[in-house]
Design a protein around this motif. Structure first.
Motif, PDB file in Angstrom:
ATOM      1  N   VAL A 101       0.869  -1.169   0.000  1.00 13.59           N
ATOM      2  CA  VAL A 101       0.000   0.000   0.000  1.00 13.59           C
ATOM      3  C   VAL A 101       0.909   1.223   0.000  1.00 13.59           C
ATOM      4  N   LEU A 102       0.855   2.006  -1.065  1.00 15.26           N
ATOM      5  CA  LEU A 102       1.738   3.162  -1.215  1.00 15.26           C
ATOM      6  C   LEU A 102       1.121   4.365  -0.516  1.00 15.26           C
ATOM      7  N   HIS A 103       1.759   4.838   0.542  1.00 16.48           N
ATOM      8  CA  HIS A 103       1.230   5.935   1.357  1.00 16.48           C
ATOM      9  C   HIS A 103       1.469   7.264   0.655  1.00 16.48           C
ATOM     10  N   ILE A 104       0.453   8.095   0.603  1.00 20.07           N
ATOM     11  CA  ILE A 104       0.543   9.369  -0.088  1.00 20.07           C
ATOM     12  C   ILE A 104       1.597  10.280   0.546  1.00 20.07           C
ATOM     13  N   ALA A 105       1.722  10.260   1.870  1.00 20.88           N
ATOM     14  CA  ALA A 105       2.699  11.116   2.530  1.00 20.88           C
ATOM     15  C   ALA A 105       4.124  10.703   2.194  1.00 20.88           C
TER      16      ALA A 105
END
Length: 230
Positions: A101-105
């Motif tokens: 899951v690629l975190h936006i931050a």
């Protein structure tokens, strides 16, 4: 090419940015008429909006983790929560998932670090500007984050929920955001994170004297890079 799974509808106004940028980046890299292998699960925004204002984040976690599971079942190799505010439940979604899951931050933080910025401003919802989940994640990338004054934060938040998520773009709101960004620059910010994915629909660097870091665009570009990586 890996398949990107987008948990969207948060709101759909900005989910369109993701779809466009991901496909543009893939075409730039591969040429011709190439486009991305991608899937979108778009939730009903009113449902999740009601939940966050009622502080029912556990139910948001369940709903978005379920969306991620559906995308995995359809073949997604990577998941994105297409939102800054809803990244509050990113760790819960990641625990339920068997793909990254690629975190936006992290996408935003990597760009700030690459530009060598040491202090940046942050605009977003009250949740994003005032709660620790987002700012703490940014802090792991090694720079300082500052937010507007309280009355300015209230204006930024109100414009997001009363206008931007409903597709309303007003010149008066653009001017107000530009002034807030100018004030952050005066306080030493070298750039400003547009920490709500809809803000980049309203304002661009044509309206400001310092660089803007558009979170949806950066998140989407990072996803395309993952999809195309060896």
């Amino acid at each position: 090419m890996r398949t990107i799974g987008l948990i969207g509808g948060l709101s759909w106004e900005s989910t369109m940015i993701y779809y466009q940028i991901i496909n543009q980046r893939v075409r730039e890299r591969l040429g011709g008429s190439h486009s991305a292998n991608s899937l979108i699960w778009s939730v009903d925004y009113t449902t999740v909006e009601d939940l966050i204002f009622a502080d029912r984040w556990d139910e948001v976690s369940t709903l978005l983790a379920d969306a991620g599971g559906k995308l995995e079942d359809l073949g997604a190799d990577l998941l994105l929560i297409c939102s800054n505010t809803f990244s509050r439940v990113s760790d819960d979604v990641a625990r339920a998932a068997s793909v990254p899951v690629l975190h936006i931050a992290d996408a935003v933080g990597a760009e700030v670090r690459a530009r060598g910025m040491r202090k940046v401003g942050l605009l977003g919802t009250h949740f994003t500007m005032e709660q620790p989940f987002y700012r703490d994640r940014l802090a792991t990338h090694g720079f300082d984050v500052v937010v507007p004054r309280r009355e300015q934060r209230e204006l930024v938040h109100r414009v997001i929920f009363d206008e931007l998520v409903r597709g309303v773009l007003r010149g008066s709101s653009r001017d107000a955001y530009a002034q807030i960004i100018a004030d952050l620059a005066a306080d030493g910010a070298e750039g400003v994170i547009l920490g709500c994915t809809e803000i980049e629909l309203l304002i661009t660097e044509k309206n400001t004297a310092i660089p803007l870091l558009p979170s949806a665009r950066l998140h989407a570009q990072a996803a395309a890079g993952f999809a195309l990586a060896d």
